[in-house]
Design a protein around this motif. Structure first.
Motif, short mmCIF file in Angstrom:
data_model
loop_
_atom_site.label_atom_id
_atom_site.label_comp_id
_atom_site.label_asym_id
_atom_site.label_seq_id
_atom_site.Cartn_x
_atom_site.Cartn_y
_atom_site.Cartn_z
N HIS A 16 0.75 -1.04 -0.03
CA HIS A 16 0.26 0.06 0.01
C HIS A 16 0.98 1.20 0.02
O HIS A 16 1.90 1.39 0.66
N ARG A 37 -9.09 -1.65 6.48
CA ARG A 37 -9.46 -0.43 5.85
C ARG A 37 -9.65 0.55 6.70
O ARG A 37 -10.28 0.58 7.83
N ASP A 67 -12.74 -4.17 0.73
CA ASP A 67 -12.44 -2.70 0.18
C ASP A 67 -13.48 -1.81 0.31
O ASP A 67 -14.82 -2.17 0.66
N THR A 89 -9.79 -11.62 -4.72
CA THR A 89 -9.49 -10.01 -4.54
C THR A 89 -10.77 -9.38 -4.89
O THR A 89 -11.55 -9.86 -5.77
N ALA A 115 -12.06 -4.88 -5.21
CA ALA A 115 -11.87 -3.19 -5.22
C ALA A 115 -12.95 -2.65 -5.55
O ALA A 115 -13.54 -2.92 -6.86
N CYS A 116 -13.43 -1.65 -4.86
CA CYS A 116 -14.44 -0.51 -5.14
C CYS A 116 -14.30 0.16 -6.37
O CYS A 116 -13.04 1.05 -6.42
N PHE A 141 -18.13 -2.45 -7.67
CA PHE A 141 -16.82 -3.26 -7.29
C PHE A 141 -16.37 -4.12 -8.48
O PHE A 141 -17.44 -4.79 -9.04
N SER A 201 -4.60 -9.52 -7.62
CA SER A 201 -4.94 -8.49 -7.09
C SER A 201 -5.56 -7.52 -8.20
O SER A 201 -5.37 -7.62 -9.44
N GLN A 254 -6.90 -3.43 -8.74
CA GLN A 254 -6.23 -2.05 -8.17
C GLN A 254 -6.93 -0.87 -9.07
O GLN A 254 -6.47 -1.05 -10.30
N PHE A 288 -8.28 0.30 -14.26
CA PHE A 288 -7.75 -0.35 -13.20
C PHE A 288 -6.93 -1.67 -13.58
O PHE A 288 -6.67 -1.76 -15.02
#
Length: 339
Positions: free
Chosen positions: A27, A112, A156, A196, A198-199, A206, A245, A247, A255
């Protein structure tokens, strides 16, 4: 007429010194060029990424068991590190002091910092004890404990949205206006184990990835359900690899995906196309992160346990790489056929 030669892709920088064991999470600070890396050797390390792409080692947080998750606070003044020893520690980066702040009944998996409404400044942690715990760090006990149906594998948050992915492919959604009560529970749109999620930057939904080499794009509101879709990635003619992952770019909203095949890609969900594919190395990428401006994409090369103990080879190198992103590789594009 001379044909213009294509320029070679600049090499990515390797962060030194290397981690001595598997890498579990990355991070970037939202306010500086600090990069935190959690490692299976029980330490979380912080590097400062320099303008020339090199990185300087700064400080460490030590645990009694593998370090599994890390997160900087929104103001960049604190770093949380969660461990398989069931404890979570917080380092104050202004003083260098570290305290044991929170605890689960089983190893931590996700963390988070929340910065929305009444949750501003709170911490939420998800563990393999099948609980989600909200922490007001002025108190020694959780402000609220939410019981889940299975272990937390991914989590997330963005704005008022918190999404939790569990081991049984269950996905639980929370509105942080009322974080003690889930607003929706659904089954993952993917058929195999969640790895995994991610929003979206606008908190409308997401992206979720699984061990089957597939990503699902999922919107929260029923009126947007027609926009949901999934696609295959991190596959070749013979093998299917885990998507480890996902991101989102902090500025442009495109992304990345990274997987067990050792490759990473940049995507645009709105135009439904891949923006850039990078060479597959064969060394799994277990985690990745964009810097605060998105100009650096960090990714780990390390065994990801996708093949269990049998896939763990002695002498495997564990390293963090820094990739300088090009604007044309991450900028959104019109859908094909539209101009």
């Amino acid at each position: 007429m001379l044909q213009q030669q294509q320029q070679p892709q600049p090499k990515d920088f390797e962060v030194q010194p290397n981690c001595p064991d598997g890498i579990s999470d990355l991070h970037f600070s939202p306010t500086s060029e600090l990069l935190a890396v959690s490692c299976w050797d029980g330490n979380t390390r912080i590097w400062e990424v320099m303008p020339n792409g090199s990185a300087n080692a700064k400080v460490e947080i030590a645990h009694g068991a593998p370090s599994l998750c890390v997160r900087f606070s929104a103001d960049g003044s604190k770093l949380f590190s969660g461990s398989a020893d069931k404890t979570g520690k917080i380092m104050d980066l202004t003083t260098g002091q570290t305290i044991q702040a929170v605890q689960h009944d089983a190893p931590f998996r996700c963390v988070r910092w929340l910065n929305y409404g009444n949750t501003n400044g709170m911490l939420v942690t998800g563990g393999w004890d099948k609980t989600l715990r909200y922490w007001d760090l002025r108190q020694p006990t959780p402000a609220h404990v939410a019981q889940l149906n299975d272990r937390v594998y991914a989590m997330d948050s963005m704005q008022n949205l918190l999404v939790v992915g569990c081991a049984n492919r269950e996905v639980v959604l929370y509105n942080l206006n009322n974080p003690q009560q889930s607003v929706k529970t659904l089954e993952s749109p993917l058929k195999f184990q969640t790895r995994t999620l991610a929003c979206f930057p606008d908190a409308r939904g997401f992206a979720i990835g699984s061990v089957e080499g597939r990503v699902g794009i999922q919107y929260v509101e029923a009126k947007d359900n027609g926009l949901n879709f999934s696609f295959k990635c991190h596959r070749d003619d013979k093998n299917i690899f885990s998507v480890n992952s996902i991101q989102f770019h902090p500025v442009l909203g495109t992304f990345s995906t990274a997987g067990s095949d050792g490759g990473f890609n940049f995507w645009d969900k709105d135009s439904k196309q891949r923006l850039k594919a990078f060479p597959v190395t064969g060394i799994p990428i277990p985690c990745s992160a964009f810097s605060r401006t998105g100009n650096i994409f960090a990714y780990a090369q390390s065994y990801d346990w996708s093949k269990g103990v049998d896939g763990s080879l002695q002498g495997t190198k564990h390293q963090v790489m820094l990739h300088a992103t090009k604007d044309e590789d991450v900028r959104p594009r019109p859908a094909k056929g539209k101009r």
